[in-house]
Design a protein around this motif. Structure first.
Motif, PDB file in Angstrom:
ATOM      1  N   GLN A 270       0.812  -1.216   0.000  1.00 38.42           N
ATOM      2  CA  GLN A 270       0.000   0.000   0.000  1.00 38.42           C
ATOM      3  C   GLN A 270       0.848   1.270   0.000  1.00 38.42           C
ATOM      4  N   ASN A 271       2.001   1.253   0.689  1.00 39.19           N
ATOM      5  CA  ASN A 271       2.854   2.442   0.701  1.00 39.19           C
ATOM      6  C   ASN A 271       3.470   2.700  -0.676  1.00 39.19           C
TER       7      ASN A 271
ATOM      8  N   LYS B 177       0.740   3.963  -2.921  1.00 39.44           N
ATOM      9  CA  LYS B 177       0.431   5.356  -2.587  1.00 39.44           C
ATOM     10  C   LYS B 177       1.469   6.300  -3.199  1.00 39.44           C
ATOM     11  N   THR B 178       2.749   5.915  -3.104  1.00 42.61           N
ATOM     12  CA  THR B 178       3.827   6.737  -3.669  1.00 42.61           C
ATOM     13  C   THR B 178       3.700   6.837  -5.185  1.00 42.61           C
TER      14      THR B 178
ATOM     15  N   LYS C  58       0.821   9.095  -6.125  1.00 43.27           N
ATOM     16  CA  LYS C  58       1.168  10.494  -5.877  1.00 43.27           C
ATOM     17  C   LYS C  58       2.047  11.035  -7.001  1.00 43.27           C
TER      18      LYS C  58
ATOM     19  N   MET D 110      -4.203  14.565  -2.289  1.00 48.35           N
ATOM     20  CA  MET D 110      -3.824  13.209  -1.877  1.00 48.35           C
ATOM     21  C   MET D 110      -4.273  12.947  -0.451  1.00 48.35           C
TER      22      MET D 110
ATOM     23  N   GLU E 190      -7.056  10.130   0.644  1.00 51.06           N
ATOM     24  CA  GLU E 190      -6.760   9.126   1.674  1.00 51.06           C
ATOM     25  C   GLU E 190      -7.808   9.170   2.781  1.00 51.06           C
TER      26      GLU E 190
END
Length: 246
Positions: A112-113, A116-117, A120, A201, A205
Motif C-alpha cells: 500500500q505504501n 500510494k507513492t 502520488k 492526496m 486518503e
C-alpha cells in the motif's frame, strides 16, 4: 431427504441461479452501454494517471461490462440448457475472478505504501500533463476539467499542497481557480491565504479511510455471492451428472 424433496430443492436452486444470472446479464449490458457512451464522449472522461492512459474510466467500464455480460450469459444458457460444459466454463470464470480479487486485495495490503507513492507521482505528473502544449487539446481539456472537479469537490489544491502548481506550464506562483476558497476573477494569482491549504492526496486518503468499512462490507458481500454461485453451479452440475445415469 427423499427424491422428490431433493428434486424440489435442486429446482429451487436452479431457478434462483437463473434469476441471479439474468440480473447479472442485464447489469452487464447496462454497464457496457455506459462504457460505450463514455468512450464516445471520451474528451470529458480523461485520466488522472497519464502514464497509464489506457486505464481510462471508459475502458475500465467497458471491460467490466463485457466480463459481467459474458458471465451472466454463460450462467443463463448453462442453467436453461442444462449444459455441463457451460456450467464448467461459468465455474472457471467466477473462480478466476474470485482468485484475482483475493490476489489484488493481498497485493494492495502488502504494497500500500508503494502504491500510494506511485499514485502520488502520477498525480503530480498529471498537473504537468494538463499544461503540456504537445498533448492533444481535447485530452488536455478533459484532464483539466477532471482536476478542477476533484479540487472543487474535495476542497483541496494540488497533490501535496498548492505549491505543486508552482512552475506548471507557464505559471509562476499561481494555481488553478478551483483552488480558491471563494473563487473570484484573478483569485488564482492572488495571495496563498485565499487558496485551500490541503493537498488532494490527503483528502483522497481521508475519503477512503472514512468509507473503508463500506468498501469492506461491499467486498465481503461480493465474495459471499461468488462463493454461493460457485456452490450452486457445482450442485446443478452434479445433478445433471446424476440424471445422466438413468
Amino acid at each position: 431427504m427423499g427424491r422428490s424433496g431433493k428434486g424440489s430443492a435442486i429446482c429451487t436452486i436452479k431457478y434462483l441461479f437463473l434469476i441471479f444470472n439474468v440480473i447479472i446479464w442485464v447489469l452487464g449490458c447496462g454497464v457496457f452501454a455506459v462504457g460505450i457512451w463514455m468512450q464516445a464522449n471520451r474528451d470529458s472522461f480523461s485520466v488522472v494517471l497519464p502514464t497509464y492512459s489506457f486505464l481510462t474510466a471508459a475502458s475500465l467500464v467497458i471491460i467490466a461490462g463485457t466480463i459481467t455480460l459474458v458471465i451472466g450469459f454463460v450462467g443463463c444458457c448453462g442453467a436453461i440448457a442444462e449444459n455441463k460444459c457451460m456450467m464448467v466454463v461459468y465455474f472457471i470464470f467466477v473462480l478466476i475472478i474470485f482468485g484475482l480479487e483475493v490476489a489484488a486485495t493481498a497485493l494492495i495490503l502488502s504494497y500500500q505504501n508503494d502504491i500510494k507513492t506511485a499514485i502520488k507521482e502520477e498525480m503530480l505528473y498529471s498537473l504537468e500533463y494538463s499544461s503540456d502544449s504537445s498533448v492533444h487539446s481535447q485530452k488536455r481539456e478533459g484532464i483539466v476539467r477532471l482536476i478542477d472537479t476533484i479540487q472543487t469537490d474535495l476542497q483541496c489544491c494540488g497533490v501535496n499542497n498548492y505549491t505543486d502548481w508552482y512552475g506548471v506550464g507557464d505559471q509562476s506562483k499561481q494555481v488553478r481557480s478551483s483552488c480558491c476558497v471563494d473563487p473570484f476573477p484573478g483569485c488564482e494569482k492572488s495571495q496563498s491565504f485565499l487558496w485551500r491549504p490541503k493537498g488532494c492526496m490527503e483528502e483522497i486518503e481521508y475519503l477512503f479511510s472514512k468509507n473503508m468499512h463500506y468498501i469492506g462490507i461491499a467486498g465481503l458481500c461480493v465474495a459471499v455471492v461468488q462463493i454461493l454461485m460457485m456452490a450452486a453451479c457445482i450442485m446443478l452440475f452434479c445433478n445433471m451428472r446424476d440424471r445422466s445415469k438413468y
